[in-house]
Design a protein around this motif. Structure first.
Motif, PDB file in Angstrom:
ATOM      1  N   VAL A 117      42.666  33.903  42.312  1.00 38.07           N
ATOM      2  CA  VAL A 117      42.163  34.499  41.060  1.00 38.07           C
ATOM      3  C   VAL A 117      41.745  35.936  41.376  1.00 38.07           C
ATOM      4  N   ASP A 118      42.214  36.872  40.572  1.00 37.44           N
ATOM      5  CA  ASP A 118      41.836  38.274  40.778  1.00 37.44           C
ATOM      6  C   ASP A 118      40.479  38.551  40.139  1.00 37.44           C
ATOM      7  N   LEU A 119      39.611  39.176  40.884  1.00 37.01           N
ATOM      8  CA  LEU A 119      38.305  39.535  40.313  1.00 37.01           C
ATOM      9  C   LEU A 119      38.354  40.922  39.684  1.00 37.01           C
ATOM     10  N   HIS A 120      39.297  41.769  40.163  1.00 38.22           N
ATOM     11  CA  HIS A 120      39.378  43.103  39.555  1.00 38.22           C
ATOM     12  C   HIS A 120      40.076  43.058  38.195  1.00 38.22           C
ATOM     13  N   LYS A 121      40.471  41.889  37.781  1.00 36.82           N
ATOM     14  CA  LYS A 121      41.004  41.770  36.421  1.00 36.82           C
ATOM     15  C   LYS A 121      39.841  41.387  35.509  1.00 36.82           C
ATOM     16  N   TRP A 122      39.677  40.106  35.239  1.00 38.86           N
ATOM     17  CA  TRP A 122      38.714  39.745  34.189  1.00 38.86           C
ATOM     18  C   TRP A 122      37.256  39.729  34.638  1.00 38.86           C
ATOM     19  N   ALA A 174      49.132  30.235  36.222  1.00 41.03           N
ATOM     20  CA  ALA A 174      48.084  30.095  35.212  1.00 41.03           C
ATOM     21  C   ALA A 174      47.950  31.491  34.605  1.00 41.03           C
ATOM     22  N   GLY A 175      48.775  31.771  33.617  1.00 39.78           N
ATOM     23  CA  GLY A 175      48.769  33.088  32.996  1.00 39.78           C
ATOM     24  C   GLY A 175      49.868  33.969  33.568  1.00 39.78           C
ATOM     25  N   THR A 176      51.066  33.903  32.966  1.00 45.15           N
ATOM     26  CA  THR A 176      52.139  34.793  33.433  1.00 45.15           C
ATOM     27  C   THR A 176      51.869  36.216  32.930  1.00 45.15           C
ATOM     28  N   PRO A 182      57.413  33.502  38.588  1.00 40.89           N
ATOM     29  CA  PRO A 182      56.362  33.959  39.512  1.00 40.89           C
ATOM     30  C   PRO A 182      56.094  35.448  39.358  1.00 40.89           C
ATOM     31  N   HIS A 183      54.859  35.849  39.621  1.00 39.91           N
ATOM     32  CA  HIS A 183      54.556  37.275  39.700  1.00 39.91           C
ATOM     33  C   HIS A 183      55.279  37.834  40.920  1.00 39.91           C
ATOM     34  N   ILE A 184      55.610  39.107  40.837  1.00 42.19           N
ATOM     35  CA  ILE A 184      56.379  39.748  41.908  1.00 42.19           C
ATOM     36  C   ILE A 184      55.638  39.650  43.259  1.00 42.19           C
ATOM     37  N   SER A 185      54.310  39.542  43.207  1.00 43.85           N
ATOM     38  CA  SER A 185      53.534  39.482  44.453  1.00 43.85           C
ATOM     39  C   SER A 185      53.820  38.195  45.243  1.00 43.85           C
ATOM     40  N   SER A 186      54.195  37.120  44.541  1.00 44.09           N
ATOM     41  CA  SER A 186      54.526  35.881  45.270  1.00 44.09           C
ATOM     42  C   SER A 186      55.802  36.086  46.071  1.00 44.09           C
ATOM     43  N   VAL A 243      48.714  27.863  42.956  1.00 44.00           N
ATOM     44  CA  VAL A 243      48.561  28.323  41.565  1.00 44.00           C
ATOM     45  C   VAL A 243      48.158  29.789  41.565  1.00 44.00           C
ATOM     46  N   ASP A 244      48.984  30.601  40.906  1.00 45.97           N
ATOM     47  CA  ASP A 244      48.638  32.005  40.701  1.00 45.97           C
ATOM     48  C   ASP A 244      47.824  32.081  39.409  1.00 45.97           C
ATOM     49  N   GLY A 245      46.511  32.163  39.605  1.00 48.56           N
ATOM     50  CA  GLY A 245      45.607  32.238  38.453  1.00 48.56           C
ATOM     51  C   GLY A 245      44.960  33.607  38.365  1.00 48.56           C
ATOM     52  N   ALA A 246      45.720  34.654  38.772  1.00 48.21           N
ATOM     53  CA  ALA A 246      45.163  36.007  38.834  1.00 48.21           C
ATOM     54  C   ALA A 246      44.408  36.324  37.543  1.00 48.21           C
ATOM     55  N   PHE A 247      45.043  36.060  36.417  1.00 48.58           N
ATOM     56  CA  PHE A 247      44.396  36.254  35.119  1.00 48.58           C
ATOM     57  C   PHE A 247      43.873  34.941  34.555  1.00 48.58           C
TER      58      PHE A 247
HETATM   59  C1  LIG Z   1      49.819  36.780  37.249  1.00 42.51           C
HETATM   60  C2  LIG Z   1      49.557  37.796  38.317  1.00 42.51           C
HETATM   61  N1  LIG Z   1      49.640  37.425  39.596  1.00 42.51           N
HETATM   62  C3  LIG Z   1      49.422  38.297  40.593  1.00 42.51           C
HETATM   63  C4  LIG Z   1      49.114  39.602  40.327  1.00 42.51           C
HETATM   64  C5  LIG Z   1      48.951  40.529  41.501  1.00 42.51           C
HETATM   65  O1  LIG Z   1      47.718  40.987  41.559  1.00 42.51           O
HETATM   66  P1  LIG Z   1      47.307  42.138  42.583  1.00 42.51           P
HETATM   67  O2  LIG Z   1      47.904  43.392  42.051  1.00 42.51           O
HETATM   68  O3  LIG Z   1      45.846  42.095  42.495  1.00 42.51           O
HETATM   69  O4  LIG Z   1      47.843  41.763  43.903  1.00 42.51           O
HETATM   70  C6  LIG Z   1      49.012  40.045  39.015  1.00 42.51           C
HETATM   71  C7  LIG Z   1      48.715  41.452  38.699  1.00 42.51           C
HETATM   72  O5  LIG Z   1      49.030  41.963  37.676  1.00 42.51           O
HETATM   73  C8  LIG Z   1      49.229  39.109  37.972  1.00 42.51           C
HETATM   74  O6  LIG Z   1      49.132  39.473  36.685  1.00 42.51           O
END
Ligand SMILES: Cc1ncc(COP(=O)(O)O)c(C=O)c1O
Length: 308
Positions: free
Chosen positions: A135-140, A79-81, A27-31, A106-110
């Motif tokens: 899904v993060d919009l400030h990414k892609w 969805a995209g580590t 998991p991303h650290i944000s989870s 599902v963490d589909g940030a990217f």
């Molecule tokens: C897979 C994934 N999940 C979550 C995040 C967290 O995104 P944010 O910084 O927008 O909270 C990121 C940011 O790099 C990420 O790559």
């Protein structure tokens, strides 16, 4: 989980439900931060083994853990580590969800953007059974920080949690206003840049950006494979090249040299206990021409010099 235990958490709090079991592979650290904020605690995360050489969950291990876990539990899939851009097997997860009835996030940030492209869409096939997807919009989508979307098929639960009913604000009703659907009551108009971008580029424009970035990542990894200076730590599945220096002891100096050179940017990481470097392609303006500049900067830094 509250509903399964007959507890309305929005009214009674989470004290009335048994401790959560949250399964995740990478998991991303944000989870984990979210678990801390929710009061579930970071330790409610149960580690699921990953497949060999992968950051995707071993579904055999997940099933073994689910069979012994309190029901319902929660599974956080990727969805995209961050480090290698890996994807969990959503079709397999859908099958497990049918049998074990967990909440699938599902963490589909990217990686959510893979859905834009017929070439890449198979990476997210099956994810539509998820209970929630972010899904993060400030990414892609390349809009300014901080913009993201969260999808859920549980609108009623969303309203139950975020309802801000007051005489001066109105009541949720049939078509709840955003104030009844999201944690923030007052917030700026984040949707506007996203709407501009979607309108200006459309589905085809965003497909092209995503596919171009992924093509450039594959091309960079191909150059690295042919160079004695670098070693790939994972195949490129999406837009991230995760690599190591042949001389691992020079990794920090390499990252500093790339930063000081200033033409491109990479970030440090550790994967499978090895010191690595991430090169992630996500900018809407990066082209083949930039790849030559990037390659020159990376080679220069790897060979111990600065600008070539
Ligand atoms: C897979 C994934 N999940 C979550 C995040 C967290 O995104 P944010 O910084 O927008 O909270 C990121 C940011 O790099 C990420 O790559």
């Amino acid at each position: 989980v509250g509903r399964a235990h007959g507890v309305r958490v929005s009214e009674e709090g989470a004290g009335g439900i048994p401790p959560l079991a949250v399964f995740a592979g990478t998991p991303h650290i944000s989870s984990l931060k979210a678990l801390s904020m929710l009061g579930a605690g970071r330790r409610s995360r149960r580690v699921v083994a990953c497949l060999p050489g992968r950051e995707a969950m071993d579904l055999g291990d997940l099933e073994r853990l689910l069979a012994e876990a309190p029901r319902p539990s929660v599974v956080v899939a990727s969805a995209g580590t961050v480090d290698t851009g890996d994807f969990d097997d959503f079709r397999g997860l859908a099958e497990l969800k049918r049998r074990y009835g967990f909440w699938l996030h599902v963490d589909g940030a990217f990686g959510g953007f893979a859905a834009c492209s017929p070439e890449l869409r198979s990476l997210v096939e099956g994810w539509e059974v998820a209970d929630s997807i972010c899904v993060d919009l400030h990414k892609w989508l390349n809009v300014p920080y901080d913009a993201a979307v969260a999808f859920t098929c549980h609108r009623d639960l969303q309203v139950d949690v975020y309802s801000s009913a007051a005489a001066y604000l109105g009541h949720p009703g049939e078509r709840p206003a955003p104030i009844h659907l999201a944690p923030e009551s007052s917030h700026r108009w984040r949707a506007l840049p996203a709407w501009f971008s979607l309108t200006a580029y459309g589905a085809d424009g965003h497909r092209e950006i995503v596919e171009r970035d992924c093509r450039l990542a594959r091309e960079l990894s191909a150059r690295m494979e042919r160079s004695p200076e670098f070693e790939l730590l994972a195949p490129v599945r999406l837009n991230i090249v995760c690599f190591a220096l042949a001389d691992a002891g020079r990794t920090d100096a390499f990252i500093r040299a790339v930063r000081d050179d200033g033409r491109t940017f990479v970030s440090p990481t550790v994967v499978w206990g090895r010191q690595g470097v991430r090169a992630a392609f996500s900018n809407w303006r990066t082209t083949e021409r930039d790849l030559d500049i990037i390659w020159e900067a990376l080679l220069g830094a790897a060979e111990g010099g600065g600008r070539r």
